[in-house]
Design a protein around this motif. Structure first.
Motif, PDB file in Angstrom:
ATOM      1  N   ASP A  62       0.874  -1.218   0.003  1.00 18.86           N
ATOM      2  CA  ASP A  62       0.050  -0.197   0.115  1.00 18.86           C
ATOM      3  C   ASP A  62       0.758   1.341  -0.076  1.00 18.86           C
ATOM      4  OD1 ASP A  62      -2.377  -1.431   0.040  1.00 18.86           O
ATOM      5  OD2 ASP A  62      -2.492  -1.433   2.033  1.00 18.86           O
ATOM      6  N   ILE A  71       0.259   5.938   0.429  1.00 16.44           N
ATOM      7  CA  ILE A  71      -0.742   6.844   0.824  1.00 16.44           C
ATOM      8  C   ILE A  71       0.039   8.256   0.453  1.00 16.44           C
ATOM      9  CG2 ILE A  71      -1.738   8.297   2.594  1.00 16.44           C
ATOM     10  CD1 ILE A  71      -0.765   4.966   3.610  1.00 16.44           C
ATOM     11  N   ASP A  99      -9.199   4.211   2.082  1.00 17.05           N
ATOM     12  CA  ASP A  99      -9.001   2.780   1.535  1.00 17.05           C
ATOM     13  C   ASP A  99      -8.037   1.904   2.150  1.00 17.05           C
ATOM     14  OD1 ASP A  99      -8.926   0.611  -0.018  1.00 17.05           O
ATOM     15  OD2 ASP A  99      -7.686   1.595  -1.570  1.00 17.05           O
ATOM     16  N   VAL A 100      -7.011   2.487   2.130  1.00 13.96           N
ATOM     17  CA  VAL A 100      -5.695   1.911   2.750  1.00 13.96           C
ATOM     18  C   VAL A 100      -5.779   1.703   4.302  1.00 13.96           C
ATOM     19  CG1 VAL A 100      -3.106   1.898   3.105  1.00 13.96           C
ATOM     20  CG2 VAL A 100      -4.409   2.349   0.910  1.00 13.96           C
ATOM     21  N   HIS A 149     -12.317   1.654  -1.811  1.00 15.21           N
ATOM     22  CA  HIS A 149     -12.384   2.640  -2.756  1.00 15.21           C
ATOM     23  C   HIS A 149     -13.278   2.763  -3.837  1.00 15.21           C
ATOM     24  CE1 HIS A 149     -10.052   4.146  -6.295  1.00 15.21           C
ATOM     25  NE2 HIS A 149      -9.357   4.719  -5.327  1.00 15.21           N
ATOM     26  N   SER A 209       0.365  -4.334   5.226  1.00 10.65           N
ATOM     27  CA  SER A 209       0.194  -4.655   3.874  1.00 10.65           C
ATOM     28  C   SER A 209       0.979  -5.739   3.386  1.00 10.65           C
ATOM     29  CB  SER A 209       0.284  -3.484   3.044  1.00 10.65           C
ATOM     30  OG  SER A 209       1.396  -2.903   2.873  1.00 10.65           O
ATOM     31  N   ASN A 258      -1.014  -8.715   3.173  1.00 11.20           N
ATOM     32  CA  ASN A 258      -2.172  -8.835   2.524  1.00 11.20           C
ATOM     33  C   ASN A 258      -2.284  -9.866   1.678  1.00 11.20           C
ATOM     34  OD1 ASN A 258      -1.134  -7.938   0.182  1.00 11.20           O
ATOM     35  ND2 ASN A 258      -1.513  -5.520   0.724  1.00 11.20           N
TER      36      ASN A 258
END
Length: 436
Positions: free
Chosen positions: A115, A117, A153-154, A160, A224, A227
């Motif tokens: 991820d 940002i 979202d993250v 999203h 993440s 993930n």
């Protein structure tokens, strides 16, 4: 504490902020992105200042039940103050705010698996400070809506797509086709809708405290590493789970400040054919995610590529010749320095070029063979090293069926290839859907 002990416990490494602590050979500790950002800074290239939190922190994070280690906050606070000093801004300041990106960076390249940002540090006060500082209210609000959507979202775990639907509804109601059509007033309305959605879904407002934003992002990027996308990628590419990822926090530079700003990606050689030509694309008045989101059609970097694609959109070479010339020279320098084809991300902010990433580029087996042979001819690598550059597991791809280039065919659509040969199947739009 001895210097050796201090080095062993060091968890935050600066780059380009008055001092650069790392170098290219420190990928195990700084991850590929962090090590290469440090190396570019050491080379004197235009790299926005920032810092890397090491992969050892990621290991500790998982060993301690997803808890960050004690003492890390003091190191991060000192580092972000150093970054702010380097760019003459202050994190959390209402009048002169520092905005940062927070990105992952494992020692092995895992593009798109973890991820990111962007525009972190924006809230109801700092967005007005950015608007005053730049004299560009629309840009400030555009950056804010991007941050709310990405962070939600993250970090906050919201869908999203719901934010995309809100934006598309606003565009449809007002007769807009592109995001760039929206005015500052439009973005204020969209931001209000985004914040209302967050409050409805979570029962609490979108976080305004910039320190809360920063630590939420750092935690999410470390998180993440485990993930589903990242786990699947590591399994397919035999990357050990215990390597962990670093986290890179970097001062933002903006490709969405108007018609003299842009963002793009490039390979120093063609990753499909291996031809020695700059290969990539860019967008004017955009941020990085726009290039890969499919919302706008990217433009070619070079005039040669524009002509080959029969594109009417101007190339970067024609549109911003000075920035392009500097970028082209840096690409050649990086390829010679690393002795390999490079995959590069860049941003141009009001005519000023900034380098955001370099790494050895992924390539087809056809390209790998040609690039290895060409690098030998150019004296950059030996014949023995060239043999080692070609992945034996990829050689079977030379035998994949392919469409005869001389055969008559009806072209339904064009795009970038994602397969080594011809294929049939059902179209899906996410990895999760493909596995279902």
């Amino acid at each position: 504490m001895s210097p050796v002990e201090a080095a062993r416990t060091k968890r935050v490494y600066l780059f380009g902020a008055g001092a650069t602590d790392g170098r290219a050979g420190m990928k195990e500790l700084l991850g590929g992105k962090g090590a290469n950002l440090a190396e570019m800074a050491n080379l004197g290239l235009p790299v926005p200042p920032g810092f890397t939190i090491t992969t050892e922190v990621c290991t500790s994070y998982y060993e301690n039940g997803r808890k960050l280690p004690d003492g890390l906050k003091a190191e991060v606070d000192a580092a972000i103050a150093a970054v702010g000093k380097a760019v003459d801004a202050n994190f959390g300041s209402a009048n002169n705010p520092l905005l940062v990106s927070v990105r992952s960076g494992a020692r092995a390249s895992m593009p798109g698996m973890m991820d990111t940002i962007l525009n972190l540090g924006l809230n109801a006060e700092t967005v007005e400070g950015i608007a005053r500082k730049t004299g560009n209210e629309r840009f400030a609000l555009d950056s804010y809506r991007r941050f709310i959507q990405m962070y939600s979202d993250v970090v906050l775990g919201l869908d999203h797509g719901a934010f995309e639907d809100l934006l598309e509804n606003h565009k449809n109601l007002n007769g807009f086709s592109l995001d760039t059509d929206l005015t500052a007033d439009d973005w204020r309305e969209v931001i209000g809708g985004f914040k209302d959605h967050v409050a409805r879904e979570l029962g609490r407002p979108f976080p305004e405290d910039t320190n809360e934003q920063l630590w939420g992002a750092i935690d999410a990027v470390f998180g993440s590493w485990q993930n589903q996308r990242a786990n699947t990628y590591r399994r397919l590419h035999a990357i050990p789970d215990n390597w962990g990822t670093a986290v890179n926090v970097q001062a933002m530079v903006f490709g969405n400040m108007g018609d003299t700003s842009a963002t793009g990606v490039a390979f120093t050689r063609n990753p499909s054919t291996g031809a020695s030509e700059l290969y990539g694309e860019f967008l004017v008045n955009a941020q990085g995610e726009d290039v890969v989101a499919g919302i706008r059609t990217p433009q070619p970097l070079t005039e040669a590529a524009r002509k080959a694609q029969l594109s009417e959109a101007p190339s970067l070479q024609a549109l911003m010749p000075e920035a392009f010339a500097e970028f082209d020279a840096i690409c050649k320098r990086l390829e010679a320095h690393y002795r390999d084809m490079q995959d590069i991300e860049f941003t141009i902010q009001e005519g000023k070029l900034w380098m955001l990433q370099t790494r050895s580029g992924k390539r087809t087996i056809h390209a790998a063979l040609k690039i290895a042979a060409d690098l030998v001819s150019e004296g950059l690598i030996s014949s023995e090293e060239a043999v080692l550059r070609v992945d034996a597991d990829q050689l079977d791809k030379l035998l994949h069926p392919a469409i005869d280039p001389d055969a008559e065919k009806e072209i339904l659509a064009t795009g970038l290839p994602a397969s080594p040969g011809a294929a049939t199947g059902e179209i899906v739009f996410s990895a999760d859907e493909a596995e279902a």
